[in-house]
Write a protein that holds these residues in place. Structure first.
Motif, PDB file in Angstrom:
ATOM      1  N   TYR A  34     -17.760  -1.900 -32.454  1.00  0.00           N
ATOM      2  CA  TYR A  34     -18.535  -0.965 -33.285  1.00  0.00           C
ATOM      3  C   TYR A  34     -17.989   0.450 -33.177  1.00  0.00           C
ATOM      4  O   TYR A  34     -18.698   1.413 -33.468  1.00  0.00           O
ATOM      5  CB  TYR A  34     -20.017  -0.999 -32.874  1.00  0.00           C
TER       6      TYR A  34
ATOM      7  N   THR B 147     -16.684   3.390 -36.598  1.00  0.00           N
ATOM      8  CA  THR B 147     -17.890   3.556 -37.411  1.00  0.00           C
ATOM      9  C   THR B 147     -18.301   5.023 -37.438  1.00  0.00           C
ATOM     10  O   THR B 147     -17.755   5.845 -36.707  1.00  0.00           O
ATOM     11  CB  THR B 147     -19.064   2.726 -36.847  1.00  0.00           C
TER      12      THR B 147
ATOM     13  N   GLN C  25     -18.754   7.730 -34.482  1.00  0.00           N
ATOM     14  CA  GLN C  25     -19.754   7.247 -33.516  1.00  0.00           C
ATOM     15  C   GLN C  25     -19.639   7.905 -32.158  1.00  0.00           C
ATOM     16  O   GLN C  25     -20.580   7.882 -31.372  1.00  0.00           O
ATOM     17  CB  GLN C  25     -19.675   5.720 -33.385  1.00  0.00           C
TER      18      GLN C  25
ATOM     19  N   ALA D 189     -20.231   1.495 -46.639  1.00  0.00           N
ATOM     20  CA  ALA D 189     -20.111   2.693 -45.797  1.00  0.00           C
ATOM     21  C   ALA D 189     -19.614   3.923 -46.546  1.00  0.00           C
ATOM     22  O   ALA D 189     -19.347   4.942 -45.918  1.00  0.00           O
ATOM     23  CB  ALA D 189     -19.214   2.425 -44.588  1.00  0.00           C
TER      24      ALA D 189
ATOM     25  N   PRO E  11     -23.242  -2.046 -36.057  1.00  0.00           N
ATOM     26  CA  PRO E  11     -22.960  -3.186 -36.928  1.00  0.00           C
ATOM     27  C   PRO E  11     -22.845  -4.523 -36.207  1.00  0.00           C
ATOM     28  O   PRO E  11     -22.967  -5.568 -36.858  1.00  0.00           O
ATOM     29  CB  PRO E  11     -21.630  -2.806 -37.603  1.00  0.00           C
TER      30      PRO E  11
ATOM     31  N   TRP F 152     -26.538   4.179 -38.614  1.00  0.00           N
ATOM     32  CA  TRP F 152     -25.226   3.736 -38.151  1.00  0.00           C
ATOM     33  C   TRP F 152     -24.532   3.004 -39.283  1.00  0.00           C
ATOM     34  O   TRP F 152     -25.119   2.127 -39.910  1.00  0.00           O
ATOM     35  CB  TRP F 152     -25.400   2.792 -36.957  1.00  0.00           C
ATOM     36  N   SER F 153     -23.268   3.326 -39.532  1.00  0.00           N
ATOM     37  CA  SER F 153     -22.540   2.694 -40.640  1.00  0.00           C
ATOM     38  C   SER F 153     -22.050   1.306 -40.237  1.00  0.00           C
ATOM     39  O   SER F 153     -21.946   0.981 -39.055  1.00  0.00           O
ATOM     40  CB  SER F 153     -21.329   3.543 -41.034  1.00  0.00           C
TER      41      SER F 153
ATOM     42  N   LEU G 257     -18.714  -1.277 -39.974  1.00  0.00           N
ATOM     43  CA  LEU G 257     -17.321  -0.981 -39.665  1.00  0.00           C
ATOM     44  C   LEU G 257     -16.657  -0.419 -40.916  1.00  0.00           C
ATOM     45  O   LEU G 257     -16.854  -0.931 -42.029  1.00  0.00           O
ATOM     46  CB  LEU G 257     -16.593  -2.239 -39.199  1.00  0.00           C
TER      47      LEU G 257
END
Length: 464
Positions: free
Chosen positions: A187, A190, A213, A238, A411, A459-460, A462
Motif C-alpha cells: 500500500y 498510494t 502515504q 485514483a 487498499p 486513502w487512494s 494503488l
C-alpha cells in the motif's frame, strides 16, 4: 562461523508470514522488464523457498537488511532509505542498522555471504544497483531469504530521474517486497487526500490537500477563500475525487479531476447534498440528499446524471459505502432512535440493522477485501475506531480517545487511517487534529505528520 540453523530454529520469528511465489504476476503489474537469466534463477529458487503463514495476530517485526543500491551512490542511498522507512512504518519489518552490515553493496552482487548475514540476525536481505542514463533511472533489486540461502524476488524497474518519480519507484520496490513476504498487496505507492485545517476555531479554514502515504509531495487542491471543502473520497482509478463544499452556505457535492484541476457540481438539487462516495466500479456516486428536514441515501449515475432514491424513511440516513462487489451498501441511520449501522441491497431493498452494541455508530466504510466494515463509535464520553464483519458480528475496537473519527482503508484492507482531535481548554486552546494510522489488529498506532491540522482522510487505491 555459526552453523546454519534448522527449520524449527529459524522460523519462529517469521512464523506469521507466508512466502508465496507470485513473482511474474507482480512484475507485470509494475511494468517491469526482468532479464531472462534473472527469471531462470527465480524459478529455481521458488522450488525450494519456504512458505511461512500468517498465523499470529501479534507478529514480531522481521529483521531485514536493506542495503544501499550499488551504482549511483546518491540515488542508491535515497531509494534504500525510502524502502526502509516504508517497511518499518508497516510494523511488520525491522530494518537493521547499516553499520552492522557485513558486505558492501558492490560485494553482494549475486552471491551474498548468507552465513555472515545470519550472524547479525538478518532474515531477509535486499540488494541491487541503480543507474541513470538519458534522463531515466534504472533500478534492479533482489530480495534474499538469508536462512534459505535463495533469491525470493528480483525486478528491474525504470522511472524518470525527477524526485517524485524516484520516490514512486522506491514505493513500488517496497510494495514488491511487502507482497513477497506477506502474500498481501502493498500500500506504499498510494496517496492520502484530507482536509487541511487552519485558523481559529470560530473561523476555521478548510481546504482539500493531497500527499503521498508517507507525507511527502504535499499540495493543496482547493482555495479556502472560495469554498469550505470536506469529506473528500477517491475514485477507483485514483485520479478523481468527490467531496462536499459549502457554496453560498449550501452544501453541494463536487467532482474534482486531480490531474487537470477541473471540477463540477454533481447534480442540481434544491436541498443539501453531502457524504458522497464512489461505487467500486466508479460509475456512480452514493450520497445523501436532505430536503424538508429529511435525509435519505441516493445513487447518481455519472453517465446519465440520473439520481435514484435508495432509502425512504423519516430518519436521517447518510454515510453510504458500497461493498467491493457493489451488491451491498452500508450506511448509518437514526431510524431506530439511536444512530446505528444498517446494510441494504444496492437497489435499496433488504434493509437490516447490523451494529449490535451500545453507543452511536457512524461513518461506516466497507473494507476493500470485503471482510470488515470500519466505523466510528461514540460511547461513554469518547470516540472509538472499530471494525465488525458485514453481518455485525466480531466487533473490535482498534483505537479510542477524546475524538477519533472518519476511518479510511488502505487498499490492501490491512491498515486504517483516521483523524484524532485533542480537547480544548477553557480558553479555547488545543483542539488540534491530526492523521493516525493503525493496523487492523489494533497495533502499530502511528501519527502521520502534516503541515497543518488535518482531518477526514481518504486513502487512494494503488496508483496505476
Amino acid at each position: 562461523m555459526r552453523q546454519k540453523a534448522s527449520a524449527s530454529q529459524r522460523r519462529p520469528a517469521l512464523r506469521q508470514i507466508l512466502l508465496r511465489s507470485s513473482v511474474m504476476a507482480l512484475a507485470a503489474a509494475l511494468f517491469v522488464v526482468a532479464p531472462a537469466s534473472l527469471n531462470s534463477a527465480l524459478a529455481q529458487a521458488a522450488k525450494n523457498e519456504p512458505r511461512i503463514v500468517l498465523t499470529d495476530a501479534n507478529p514480531q517485526p522481521m529483521p531485514i537488511a536493506i542495503m544501499n543500491l550499488a551504482g549511483d551512490a546518491r540515488l542508491g542511498a535515497d531509494i534504500s532509505r525510502i524502502v526502509s522507512d516504508d517497511l518499518e512504518r508497516s510494523g511488520l519489518f525491522k530494518p537493521l542498522d547499516p553499520k552492522a552490515f557485513v558486505q558492501t553493496p558492490d560485494q553482494v552482487g549475486t552471491a551474498p555471504r548468507f552465513a555472515d548475514w545470519r550472524l547479525i540476525n538478518a532474515q531477509a536481505l535486499v540488494s541491487g544497483a541503480v543507474t541513470v542514463q538519458g534522463g531515466q533511472v534504472r533500478a534492479e533489486f533482489r530480495l534474499w531469504d538469508v536462512f534459505g540461502e535463495a533469491q525470493m524476488e528480483g525486478m528491474v524497474l525504470s522511472a524518470g530521474s525527477d524526485t517524485l518519480s524516484v520516490r514512486r519507484l522506491s514505493h513500488k520496490i517496497s510494495d514488491a517486497i511487502y507482497k513477497r513476504i506477506t502474500a498481501e498487496d502493498g500500500y506504499f505507492d498510494t496517496r492520502i487526500v484530507f482536509v487541511a485545517e487552519s485558523g481559529p476555531a470560530d473561523n476555521r479554514r478548510k481546504q482539500l490537500a493531497i500527499m503521498d502515504q508517507d507525507g511527502f509531495n504535499y499540495r493543496t487542491l482547493t482555495d479556502p477563500q472560495r469554498v469550505r471543502a470536506i469529506t473528500p473520497r477517491f475514485s477507483p482509478t485514483a485520479n478523481e475525487l468527490t467531496y462536499m463544499a459549502y457554496v453560498n452556505d449550501v452544501p453541494r457535492v463536487y467532482l474534482y479531476n486531480i490531474d487537470s484541476g477541473q471540477q463540477e457540481i454533481l447534480g442540481n438539487f434544491q436541498g443539501m447534498t453531502f457524504a458522497p462516495r464512489f461505487t467500486p466500479d466508479g460509475q456512480k456516486v452514493l450520497m445523501s440528499f436532505a430536503e424538508n428536514g429529511n435525509s435519505d441515501v441516493y445513487s447518481m449515475d455519472l453517465r446519465t446524471r440520473r439520481a435514484t432514491r435508495l432509502t425512504d424513511h423519516p430518519g436521517i440516513d447518510t454515510s453510504p459505502s458500497a461493498s467491493p462487489d457493489g451488491t451491498k451498501i452500508v450506511f448509518n441511520s437514526d431510524r431506530g432512535g439511536v444512530t446505528a449501522l444498517y446494510t441494504m441491497n444496492a437497489d435499496g431493498s433488504g434493509v437490516q440493522k447490523i451494529s449490535p452494541g451500545r453507543g452511536r455508530y457512524s461513518t461506516p466504510v466497507w473494507s476493500p477485501r470485503g471482510d470488515y466494515i470500519a466505523f466510528t463509535k461514540q460511547e461513554s464520553g469518547n470516540f472509538q475506531i472499530g471494525v465488525m464483519r458485514p453481518d455485525g458480528t466480531g466487533e473490535r475496537i482498534l483505537a479510542q480517545s477524546y475524538l477519533d473519527e472518519g476511518p479510511t482503508w488502505a487498499p490492501n484492507g490491512r491498515v486504517l487511517m483516521f483523524f484524532r482531535q485533542s480537547p480544548t481548554d477553557a480558553q479555547g486552546r488545543g483542539g488540534s487534529s491530526r492523521l493516525v494510522s493503525v493496523d487492523i489488529t489494533g497495533r502499530n498506532l502511528r501519527e502521520l505528520t502534516t503541515p497543518t491540522d488535518a482531518s477526514d482522510p481518504a486513502w487512494s487505491p494503488l496508483i496505476p
